[in-house]
Design a protein around this motif. Sequence first.
Motif, PDB file in Angstrom:
ATOM      1  N   GLY A 194       0.818  -1.207   0.000  1.00  0.00           N
ATOM      2  CA  GLY A 194       0.000   0.000   0.000  1.00  0.00           C
ATOM      3  C   GLY A 194       0.853   1.259   0.000  1.00  0.00           C
ATOM      4  O   GLY A 194       2.078   1.210   0.088  1.00  0.00           O
ATOM      5  N   ARG A 197       1.537   6.958   3.959  1.00  0.00           N
ATOM      6  CA  ARG A 197       0.600   7.995   4.374  1.00  0.00           C
ATOM      7  C   ARG A 197       1.230   8.849   5.476  1.00  0.00           C
ATOM      8  O   ARG A 197       1.855   8.331   6.392  1.00  0.00           O
ATOM      9  N   TYR A 219      -7.152   2.687   8.632  1.00  0.00           N
ATOM     10  CA  TYR A 219      -6.695   1.336   8.956  1.00  0.00           C
ATOM     11  C   TYR A 219      -7.791   0.302   8.692  1.00  0.00           C
ATOM     12  O   TYR A 219      -7.548  -0.756   8.099  1.00  0.00           O
ATOM     13  N   ARG A 221     -10.242   0.499   6.621  1.00  0.00           N
ATOM     14  CA  ARG A 221     -10.480   0.387   5.187  1.00  0.00           C
ATOM     15  C   ARG A 221      -9.477  -0.580   4.544  1.00  0.00           C
ATOM     16  O   ARG A 221      -9.839  -1.385   3.686  1.00  0.00           O
ATOM     17  N   TYR A 222      -8.237  -0.515   4.952  1.00  0.00           N
ATOM     18  CA  TYR A 222      -7.218  -1.388   4.384  1.00  0.00           C
ATOM     19  C   TYR A 222      -7.326  -2.818   4.911  1.00  0.00           C
ATOM     20  O   TYR A 222      -7.026  -3.775   4.198  1.00  0.00           O
ATOM     21  N   ARG A 278       3.525   3.091   6.520  1.00  0.00           N
ATOM     22  CA  ARG A 278       3.053   2.197   5.463  1.00  0.00           C
ATOM     23  C   ARG A 278       2.755   0.844   6.090  1.00  0.00           C
ATOM     24  O   ARG A 278       3.511   0.342   6.934  1.00  0.00           O
ATOM     25  N   LEU A 279       1.659   0.247   5.693  1.00  0.00           N
ATOM     26  CA  LEU A 279       1.280  -1.051   6.250  1.00  0.00           C
ATOM     27  C   LEU A 279       2.236  -2.153   5.813  1.00  0.00           C
ATOM     28  O   LEU A 279       2.872  -2.068   4.755  1.00  0.00           O
TER      29      LEU A 279
END
Length: 386
Positions: A194, A197, A219, A221-222, A278-279
């Motif tokens: 992803g 951010r 968070y 949403r992902y 970033r995730l």
Amino acid sequence: MRVWQSAFAPPGVELSPQSADLVLVFGSVDIFDSPGFATRLTAAYPDAIAVGCSTAGEIAGDSVLDGSCIATAIRFGKGTAVTATEAGIASADDSQRAGEALGDALTARPGLSGVLLFARGVGVNGSALIDGLSSRLPSGVPVSGGLAGDGGAFVRTLVLGPSGVSDGRAVAVGLYGDAVHLGLGSVGGWEPFGPARKVTKAVGNLLLQLDGEPALNVYKRYLGDYACDLPASGLLFPFELLNGNHDSVGLIRTILGIDETAGGLILAGTVEEGFYLRLMHASTDGLVDGAEQAGAIAAAASAGTMGNDTTDETAGDRLALLTSCVGRKLVMGDRVEEEVQAVADRMGPGTVLAGFYSYGEIGPMRDLVDCRLHNQTMTVALLTER
């Protein structure tokens, strides 16, 4: 230096006193909380400093255990001294002050060569604790250890120190002398996904906004279907911390809780406004590779300091202290022992492995000596004497 290890006997079993300088104790909350636990440890190791914490899993040799208690005893050679000091942490706001108090106590004695730090795993700001400690230590003194666990419940964690067992404390062990050495390695093995951010609002370890939007909304949403399992599912999807150029700074942050009212995420360590997140996600193979790298780095850092190999199969002449994250344990499941075995493969003969699954690991940032709070890493401290 001689190191040996045993399961701590249950109540009612007579213990034979053993001579040691330092005993590291890692076990379940239930065992740490049992009546007379600290008293029985003193009887078993009457001359030793006993420190440790509750866990989300215990590491003994190349095995991972749950619901046990492992005591690892160390007897140092001539010239090495050891002390322990502790500080109360009533709430996360006390973390910086507690770290400073620990550092002041440790540096009151000259010749500090290394520090082992164990602290409560909930109700603490681990980053502030380490910052406070580091601000009082001489430059270049290595620090390792971790935050206590409670089997993944995130309710009540326990720390063992000179005054016994407590749920609101940090304890630091000081190692003194030219002979003793800590070689450190800390690696994750997670993969980013992803976009990056920007952290547009954060207070300490409470992340409130990403790109101007409530962080919890972003968070969820992902995460998709995983969102309904928050905060537990947050252990599977941590954040990677990036600088203004979107380059990794070598830190990962785990989500420990959520604040529905504020729309925020409670992280295991601090984040600063202006940085990026970033995730990340992981596979078992990636985490095992990361653990192997951590072992290799720690071994290389200790090259030239190792003693003679021992012929005693129950003891060793050096200790590898492993602190791994509970999130890694959840991802790997039944294959969790593979990461411990990967570290063991990088250690020389005569190395005793001990450690625990934590709520935060303390280790170096990439190639730097300075230590920080990590999440989702395997952190290895190889303790040797010249």
